[in-house]
Design a protein around this motif. Structure first.
Motif, PDB file in Angstrom:
ATOM      1  N   ALA A 162       6.087  -7.333   2.195  1.00  0.00           N
ATOM      2  CA  ALA A 162       6.283  -6.519   0.731  1.00  0.00           C
ATOM      3  C   ALA A 162       6.001  -7.428  -0.272  1.00  0.00           C
ATOM      4  O   ALA A 162       6.626  -8.513  -0.424  1.00  0.00           O
ATOM      5  CB  ALA A 162       7.851  -5.844   0.742  1.00  0.00           C
ATOM      6  N   GLY A 163       5.104  -6.826  -1.075  1.00  0.00           N
ATOM      7  CA  GLY A 163       4.721  -7.614  -2.256  1.00  0.00           C
ATOM      8  C   GLY A 163       4.156  -9.240  -1.871  1.00  0.00           C
ATOM      9  O   GLY A 163       3.348  -9.330  -1.035  1.00  0.00           O
ATOM     10  N   GLY A 179      -2.939   7.352   2.118  1.00  0.00           N
ATOM     11  CA  GLY A 179      -2.426   6.526   3.134  1.00  0.00           C
ATOM     12  C   GLY A 179      -0.845   6.884   3.250  1.00  0.00           C
ATOM     13  O   GLY A 179      -0.170   7.606   2.765  1.00  0.00           O
ATOM     14  N   LYS A 180      -0.062   6.078   3.941  1.00  0.00           N
ATOM     15  CA  LYS A 180       1.035   6.188   4.161  1.00  0.00           C
ATOM     16  C   LYS A 180       2.076   5.928   2.812  1.00  0.00           C
ATOM     17  O   LYS A 180       1.646   5.097   2.214  1.00  0.00           O
ATOM     18  CB  LYS A 180       1.868   5.254   5.420  1.00  0.00           C
ATOM     19  CG  LYS A 180       1.381   5.612   6.754  1.00  0.00           C
ATOM     20  CD  LYS A 180       1.697   4.740   7.810  1.00  0.00           C
ATOM     21  CE  LYS A 180       1.589   5.644   9.136  1.00  0.00           C
ATOM     22  NZ  LYS A 180       0.427   4.829   9.916  1.00  0.00           N
ATOM     23  N   PHE A 232       3.585  -3.512   2.327  1.00  0.00           N
ATOM     24  CA  PHE A 232       4.400  -2.389   1.447  1.00  0.00           C
ATOM     25  C   PHE A 232       4.195  -2.912   0.139  1.00  0.00           C
ATOM     26  O   PHE A 232       4.222  -4.080  -0.250  1.00  0.00           O
ATOM     27  CB  PHE A 232       5.924  -2.435   1.832  1.00  0.00           C
ATOM     28  CG  PHE A 232       6.362  -1.861   3.064  1.00  0.00           C
ATOM     29  CD1 PHE A 232       6.705  -0.697   3.181  1.00  0.00           C
ATOM     30  CD2 PHE A 232       6.094  -2.640   4.443  1.00  0.00           C
ATOM     31  CE1 PHE A 232       7.113  -0.006   4.579  1.00  0.00           C
ATOM     32  CE2 PHE A 232       6.360  -2.328   5.598  1.00  0.00           C
ATOM     33  CZ  PHE A 232       6.925  -0.906   5.744  1.00  0.00           C
ATOM     34  N   ASN A 233       3.845  -2.177  -0.740  1.00  0.00           N
ATOM     35  CA  ASN A 233       3.713  -2.242  -2.040  1.00  0.00           C
ATOM     36  C   ASN A 233       4.060  -0.912  -3.092  1.00  0.00           C
ATOM     37  O   ASN A 233       4.298   0.081  -2.465  1.00  0.00           O
ATOM     38  CB  ASN A 233       2.461  -2.593  -2.605  1.00  0.00           C
ATOM     39  CG  ASN A 233       2.038  -4.232  -2.189  1.00  0.00           C
ATOM     40  OD1 ASN A 233       2.435  -4.918  -2.874  1.00  0.00           O
ATOM     41  ND2 ASN A 233       1.305  -4.256  -0.897  1.00  0.00           N
ATOM     42  N   LYS A 234       4.074  -1.354  -4.315  1.00  0.00           N
ATOM     43  CA  LYS A 234       4.738  -0.096  -5.246  1.00  0.00           C
ATOM     44  C   LYS A 234       3.284   0.895  -5.506  1.00  0.00           C
ATOM     45  O   LYS A 234       3.265   1.956  -5.216  1.00  0.00           O
ATOM     46  CB  LYS A 234       5.084  -0.360  -6.513  1.00  0.00           C
ATOM     47  CG  LYS A 234       5.698   0.586  -7.182  1.00  0.00           C
ATOM     48  CD  LYS A 234       6.477   0.046  -8.538  1.00  0.00           C
ATOM     49  CE  LYS A 234       6.996   1.229  -9.384  1.00  0.00           C
ATOM     50  NZ  LYS A 234       7.772   0.786 -10.598  1.00  0.00           N
ATOM     51  N   LEU A 242       2.622   2.651   0.374  1.00  0.00           N
ATOM     52  CA  LEU A 242       3.037   2.673  -1.281  1.00  0.00           C
ATOM     53  C   LEU A 242       4.334   3.296  -1.295  1.00  0.00           C
ATOM     54  O   LEU A 242       4.508   4.431  -0.770  1.00  0.00           O
ATOM     55  CB  LEU A 242       1.826   3.304  -2.064  1.00  0.00           C
ATOM     56  CG  LEU A 242       0.340   2.429  -1.773  1.00  0.00           C
ATOM     57  CD1 LEU A 242      -0.439   3.055  -2.732  1.00  0.00           C
ATOM     58  CD2 LEU A 242       0.627   0.967  -2.181  1.00  0.00           C
ATOM     59  N   SER A 243       5.166   2.922  -2.371  1.00  0.00           N
ATOM     60  CA  SER A 243       6.338   3.636  -2.632  1.00  0.00           C
ATOM     61  C   SER A 243       6.256   4.477  -3.882  1.00  0.00           C
ATOM     62  O   SER A 243       6.954   5.351  -3.966  1.00  0.00           O
ATOM     63  CB  SER A 243       7.506   2.499  -3.052  1.00  0.00           C
ATOM     64  OG  SER A 243       7.122   1.738  -4.087  1.00  0.00           O
TER      65      SER A 243
END
Length: 428
Positions: free
Chosen positions: A305-306, A372-373, A334-336, A363-364
């Protein structure tokens, strides 16, 4: 024992994590940050209670100061009054009290010997530990150019031996116990990777060598407002693919870091303000990741993440070139937003070049056009992603990111029946 408060490293919501087996921290009160502590030390307030005097402290005197409001601790022969620092210590008061009224050197080294306590606590210095007087006489014999030492017995008995050897005399010391060595490295280049992440390239001093093992980290040290601040970071490669970096700089002379800049932080804005040619102190490496985990490995899963991506860079490079048994490498990143993805084009090109590598971006807070997811780490995402090539294939899962991300991820991995030996988490 003494530690840099969590608002500095990791900074709020920071995703830079380096060493395994971290220690819990306690919430600090408002106005008890590292910057607040530095302001207090510069205020002129008497933090020792001795009005500027330095004294010799005997063991008997040290033992008397063992309460929270009167707490002295000895570190490497120097005694500090840490009572004013109690509320600023992110490990909590109880952690400091473990060494109250005693020599805390061993405890300090066990927890975080990299912290520059001399600078952090210089205004709390009470003095030195008193040296017990030796029972001896020294006489210079000028006529023969010799010095005569006379040892005086306390009791009129025969001696079986002359003293005791010093600790670790005539022995080999593990590298982890030798203390950190810093060398001044010169900033050669600094380039934007994302809107808030930079790739820093530092050049080692002439005739020096620094080999940082895969999965390990170093400490960067900078003077900030008169205090030396130390932060851990994981070195990376100059790129994932050589063609992204022309010309390729020799690995034995340069060291690279991917670092996210936090505008309200203490350390990273100062690092970002450095000019080409300025110097940064870089420590020797530390960490407990063992490359032996890769032996006969068949499936490698990476959850990042990040800037938790940083330890994965060298792991990716090594896995795809030096593990002959490897069947599949899968990275879930995982990223924003899309703008936060580090080296996206390089990852996509590397996956296209080597069919053993799969990369999935999650992406959140994506834009509506994102195909994408999306979301956060969850059982649904992991159960689909973490599929072995064979039922009994040897597997390793590496995870790195913010503390909540990593802790949640490890719990989910255990729920999915991954064993402790199949999981390595990089946590502060």
């Amino acid at each position: 024992m003494l530690n840099v408060p969590s608002q500095s490293f990791p900074a709020p919501r920071s995703q830079q994590r380096v060493a395994s087996g971290g220690r819990s921290k306690v919430p600090l009160k408002q106005g008890r940050s590292l910057m607040d502590w530095i302001r207090l030390t510069k205020s002129g307030k008497d933090l020792t209670g001795l009005k500027g005097r330095l004294i010799e402290v005997t063991e008997e005197e040290l033992k008397k100061h063992n309460k929270k409001d009167d707490c002295w601790i000895c570190i490497r022969g120097f005694v500090y009054n840490v009572s004013p620092y109690m509320e600023y210590h992110p490990g909590g008061e109880d952690e400091l009290m473990r060494a109250a009224g005693s020599d805390g050197t061993e405890l300090f080294d066990q927890v975080h010997r990299w912290v520059n306590y001399e600078s952090m606590l210089k205004e709390c210095l009470v003095g030195r530990m008193a040296i017990k007087p030796a029972v001896l006489k020294v006489r210079v014999v000028e006529s023969v150019g010799k010095i005569e030492i006379v040892l005086q017995k306390k009791e009129n008995t025969s001696w079986d031996f002359l003293g005791h050897p010093l600790k670790n005399h005539n022995s080999l010391i593990p590298r982890k116990d030798t203390g950190l060595y810093y060398r001044k490295c010169q900033l050669i280049s600094k380039e934007d990777v994302t809107h808030d992440t930079r790739l820093f390239c530092l050049m080692l001093p002439p005739s020096t060598h620094l080999q940082v093992p895969i999965g390990q980290h170093v400490y960067l040290k900078l003077p900030i407002t008169g205090t030396e601040i130390v932060k851990p970071y994981t070195p990376v490669s100059g790129s994932l693919l050589s063609e992204f970096k022309e010309p390729v700089l020799p690995n034995n002379k340069y060291i690279y870091f991917l670092i996210k800049i936090y505008p309200t932080g203490l350390f990273t804005p100062e690092l970002d303000r450095l000019q080409i040619g300025d110097f940064v102190s870089v420590s020797s490496p530390e960490g407990n990741f063992k490359i032996s985990k890769f032996q006969e490995l068949e499936d490698l899963f990476l959850l990042a993440a990040g800037t938790g991506f940083t330890p994965m860079v060298k792991i990716l490079n090594y896995a795809l070139t030096d593990i002959p048994s490897l069947r599949k490498v899968k990275l879930m990143f995982f990223n924003k937003t899309e703008d936060d993805i580090i080296w996206r084009s390089q990852l996509e090109k590397l996956a296209f070049k080597d069919k053993r590598l799969d990369v999935e971006f999650v992406l959140s807070a994506p834009i509506s056009e994102w195909n994408g997811k999306q979301g956060h780490i969850s059982p649904a995402l992991l159960s689909e992603f973490l599929k072995r090539n064979l039922d009994k294939s040897k597997v390793l899962v590496c995870i790195c990111g913010p503390v909540p991300f990593t802790e949640q991820g490890v719990r989910l991995l255990h729920d999915l029946n991954f064993s402790k030996n199949e999981i390595h988490s990089f946590t502060a």
